[in-house]
Design an enzyme around this catalytic site. Structure first.
Site, PDB file in Angstrom:
ATOM      1  N   GLY A  14       0.799  -1.215   0.000  1.00  0.00           N
ATOM      2  CA  GLY A  14       0.000   0.000   0.000  1.00  0.00           C
ATOM      3  C   GLY A  14       0.832   1.265   0.000  1.00  0.00           C
ATOM      4  O   GLY A  14       0.637   2.159  -0.850  1.00  0.00           O
ATOM      5  N   ASP A  51      13.345 -11.310  -3.117  1.00  0.00           N
ATOM      6  CA  ASP A  51      13.063 -11.246  -1.687  1.00  0.00           C
ATOM      7  C   ASP A  51      14.001 -10.210  -1.080  1.00  0.00           C
ATOM      8  O   ASP A  51      15.225 -10.287  -1.271  1.00  0.00           O
ATOM      9  CB  ASP A  51      13.297 -12.620  -1.053  1.00  0.00           C
ATOM     10  CG  ASP A  51      12.892 -12.694   0.408  1.00  0.00           C
ATOM     11  OD1 ASP A  51      12.761 -11.639   1.068  1.00  0.00           O
ATOM     12  OD2 ASP A  51      12.718 -13.820   0.908  1.00  0.00           O
ATOM     13  N   SER A 111       6.953   2.243  12.971  1.00  0.00           N
ATOM     14  CA  SER A 111       5.533   2.279  13.292  1.00  0.00           C
ATOM     15  C   SER A 111       5.315   2.769  14.716  1.00  0.00           C
ATOM     16  O   SER A 111       6.184   2.613  15.586  1.00  0.00           O
ATOM     17  CB  SER A 111       4.939   0.866  13.139  1.00  0.00           C
ATOM     18  OG  SER A 111       3.632   0.802  13.664  1.00  0.00           O
ATOM     19  N   ASN A 112       4.139   3.315  14.957  1.00  0.00           N
ATOM     20  CA  ASN A 112       3.738   3.661  16.324  1.00  0.00           C
ATOM     21  C   ASN A 112       3.703   2.431  17.218  1.00  0.00           C
ATOM     22  O   ASN A 112       3.805   2.550  18.443  1.00  0.00           O
ATOM     23  CB  ASN A 112       2.386   4.363  16.317  1.00  0.00           C
ATOM     24  CG  ASN A 112       1.243   3.507  15.810  1.00  0.00           C
ATOM     25  OD1 ASN A 112       0.471   2.943  16.574  1.00  0.00           O
ATOM     26  ND2 ASN A 112       1.108   3.388  14.490  1.00  0.00           N
ATOM     27  N   HIS A 113       3.631   1.233  16.626  1.00  0.00           N
ATOM     28  CA  HIS A 113       3.546   0.008  17.427  1.00  0.00           C
ATOM     29  C   HIS A 113       4.875  -0.357  18.087  1.00  0.00           C
ATOM     30  O   HIS A 113       4.902  -1.235  18.950  1.00  0.00           O
ATOM     31  CB  HIS A 113       2.994  -1.127  16.571  1.00  0.00           C
ATOM     32  CG  HIS A 113       1.615  -0.843  16.082  1.00  0.00           C
ATOM     33  ND1 HIS A 113       0.545  -0.698  16.941  1.00  0.00           N
ATOM     34  CD2 HIS A 113       1.130  -0.612  14.829  1.00  0.00           C
ATOM     35  CE1 HIS A 113      -0.538  -0.409  16.235  1.00  0.00           C
ATOM     36  NE2 HIS A 113      -0.210  -0.348  14.963  1.00  0.00           N
ATOM     37  N   TYR A 139       4.974  -7.631  15.767  1.00  0.00           N
ATOM     38  CA  TYR A 139       5.137  -6.584  14.748  1.00  0.00           C
ATOM     39  C   TYR A 139       5.821  -5.357  15.347  1.00  0.00           C
ATOM     40  O   TYR A 139       6.763  -4.792  14.772  1.00  0.00           O
ATOM     41  CB  TYR A 139       3.767  -6.231  14.186  1.00  0.00           C
ATOM     42  CG  TYR A 139       3.743  -5.097  13.187  1.00  0.00           C
ATOM     43  CD1 TYR A 139       4.118  -5.301  11.870  1.00  0.00           C
ATOM     44  CD2 TYR A 139       3.298  -3.824  13.560  1.00  0.00           C
ATOM     45  CE1 TYR A 139       4.070  -4.259  10.943  1.00  0.00           C
ATOM     46  CE2 TYR A 139       3.248  -2.788  12.648  1.00  0.00           C
ATOM     47  CZ  TYR A 139       3.641  -3.008  11.341  1.00  0.00           C
ATOM     48  OH  TYR A 139       3.593  -1.978  10.436  1.00  0.00           O
ATOM     49  N   LYS A 143       9.617  -3.506  14.701  1.00  0.00           N
ATOM     50  CA  LYS A 143       9.874  -2.088  14.462  1.00  0.00           C
ATOM     51  C   LYS A 143      10.886  -1.529  15.458  1.00  0.00           C
ATOM     52  O   LYS A 143      11.694  -0.656  15.116  1.00  0.00           O
ATOM     53  CB  LYS A 143       8.562  -1.311  14.501  1.00  0.00           C
ATOM     54  CG  LYS A 143       7.554  -1.729  13.443  1.00  0.00           C
ATOM     55  CD  LYS A 143       8.136  -1.672  12.036  1.00  0.00           C
ATOM     56  CE  LYS A 143       7.094  -1.978  10.971  1.00  0.00           C
ATOM     57  NZ  LYS A 143       7.651  -1.922   9.602  1.00  0.00           N
ATOM     58  N   SER A 168      -1.558   5.667  10.758  1.00  0.00           N
ATOM     59  CA  SER A 168      -2.546   4.914   9.975  1.00  0.00           C
ATOM     60  C   SER A 168      -2.504   5.415   8.534  1.00  0.00           C
ATOM     61  O   SER A 168      -3.148   6.405   8.188  1.00  0.00           O
ATOM     62  CB  SER A 168      -3.944   5.100  10.569  1.00  0.00           C
ATOM     63  OG  SER A 168      -3.946   4.780  11.948  1.00  0.00           O
ATOM     64  N   ARG A 177     -10.285   6.557  16.155  1.00  0.00           N
ATOM     65  CA  ARG A 177      -8.867   6.660  16.507  1.00  0.00           C
ATOM     66  C   ARG A 177      -8.055   7.250  15.367  1.00  0.00           C
ATOM     67  O   ARG A 177      -7.126   8.041  15.583  1.00  0.00           O
ATOM     68  CB  ARG A 177      -8.316   5.276  16.873  1.00  0.00           C
ATOM     69  CG  ARG A 177      -6.810   5.277  17.182  1.00  0.00           C
ATOM     70  CD  ARG A 177      -6.320   3.883  17.575  1.00  0.00           C
ATOM     71  NE  ARG A 177      -4.889   3.876  17.847  1.00  0.00           N
ATOM     72  CZ  ARG A 177      -3.938   3.678  16.938  1.00  0.00           C
ATOM     73  NH1 ARG A 177      -4.290   3.447  15.662  1.00  0.00           N
ATOM     74  NH2 ARG A 177      -2.664   3.699  17.262  1.00  0.00           N
TER      75      ARG A 177
END
Length: 280
Positions: A14, A51, A111-113, A139, A143, A168, A177
């Site tokens: 994406g 890959d 990522s925020n994660h 995940y 990160k 997001s 959110r």
């Protein structure tokens, strides 16, 4: 920075698709890499099928590039073997391939994660320095490792590495959110363009969201790189709040940086069982 193409890994995903559409308009030539054939390529775009964890293929793809944008990886939570290969090994390979090919600049899609269990502050905006590593999933751990690898390659090899803690990244916000965490397609391009152009950033970790009225995160560090967000999730607010209600500050989805990723349905056993069922 040299005039070679920007190598984008995970180019069929994406964010990769958004960048492939927008970065050429900013003057960047592209070399796209993914494990699958792209459905279509843009004029002048180079394409490699490989890959991103294959070091030899990555060194070949990075040779002559001006920068590497590392997007390769399984989207969202998965089992540890999937996460370790698709995120951690590809990141190490991207950085090492850049080093061997003499590429100075690498942009990593963090990522925020990476800091998902961090509570939102009671007032004001959360700076990167106030959001230590508190991953919410495997995940998120990937990160954290991505950011650590980036730091290593800056300190040991003198490279420039910018880690984007993306919120997001969707065409439009679809939850309440995301009124705070949305990164629009246009701002995705602007953010990566800024990360590619910033003079000698060294090691930088910045939030990746649009200029959202309801933002949780401070964009000062990203703006210091030259990021000038143009979009805001607020036009979507009325419809989303009517559909889902006002956010409850005591709900973990709205009280923690990682939102839904901090909930029990992403416990390792749950994910393992779910992915096992999908594989049948």
């Amino acid at each position: 920075m040299s005039g070679g193409p920007v190598l984008i890994t995970g180019a069929a995903g994406g964010v990769g698709t958004v960048l492939r559409g927008g970065l050429p308009e900013k003057g960047w030539a592209l070399r796209s890499l993914d494990v699958v054939e792209l459905q279509e390529t843009r004029p002048g775009e180079e394409h490699r099928v490989a890959d991103a964890a294959d070091l030899a293929a990555m060194v070949d793809a990075a040779t002559g590039a001006s920068a590497v944008v590392q997007l390769a990886g399984h989207r969202g939570e998965a089992t540890w073997p999937v996460i370790a290969h698709s995120h951690i090994e590809t990141t190490r390979t991207a950085l090492e391939a850049a080093r061997r090919a003499g590429v100075q600049r690498v942009v990593l899609a963090s990522s925020n994660h990476a800091t998902g269990f961090t509570p939102r502050p009671a007032g004001g905006l959360l700076r990167e320095a106030d959001a230590p590593h508190r991953p919410d999933t495997y995940y998120g751990v990937a990160k954290v490792t991505m950011e650590a690898l980036g730091s290593l390659y800056v300190d040991r090899y003198g490279m420039d590495v910018v880690c984007l803690r993306i919120g997001s990244a969707f065409p439009e916000p679809t939850t309440v959110r995301q009124l705070a965490t949305w990164l629009s397609p246009g701002d995705t391009v602007r953010l990566v363009d800024a990360a590619l152009r910033a003079p000698s950033p060294g090691y930088a970790v910045v939030w990746g969201i649009s200029a959202n009225t309801r933002a949780w995160w401070d964009l000062s560090a990203a703006r210091a790189l030259g990021y000038d967000p143009q979009d805001d999730a607020e036009p979507y607010a009325e419809a989303l709040i009517e559909a889902y209600g006002e956010p409850d500050p005591d709900d973990p989805v709205h009280a923690r940086v990682g939102g839904e990723y901090t909930l029990p349905d992403l416990d390792a056993d749950e994910v393992e069982a779910r992915m096992g069922e999908e594989g049948r």
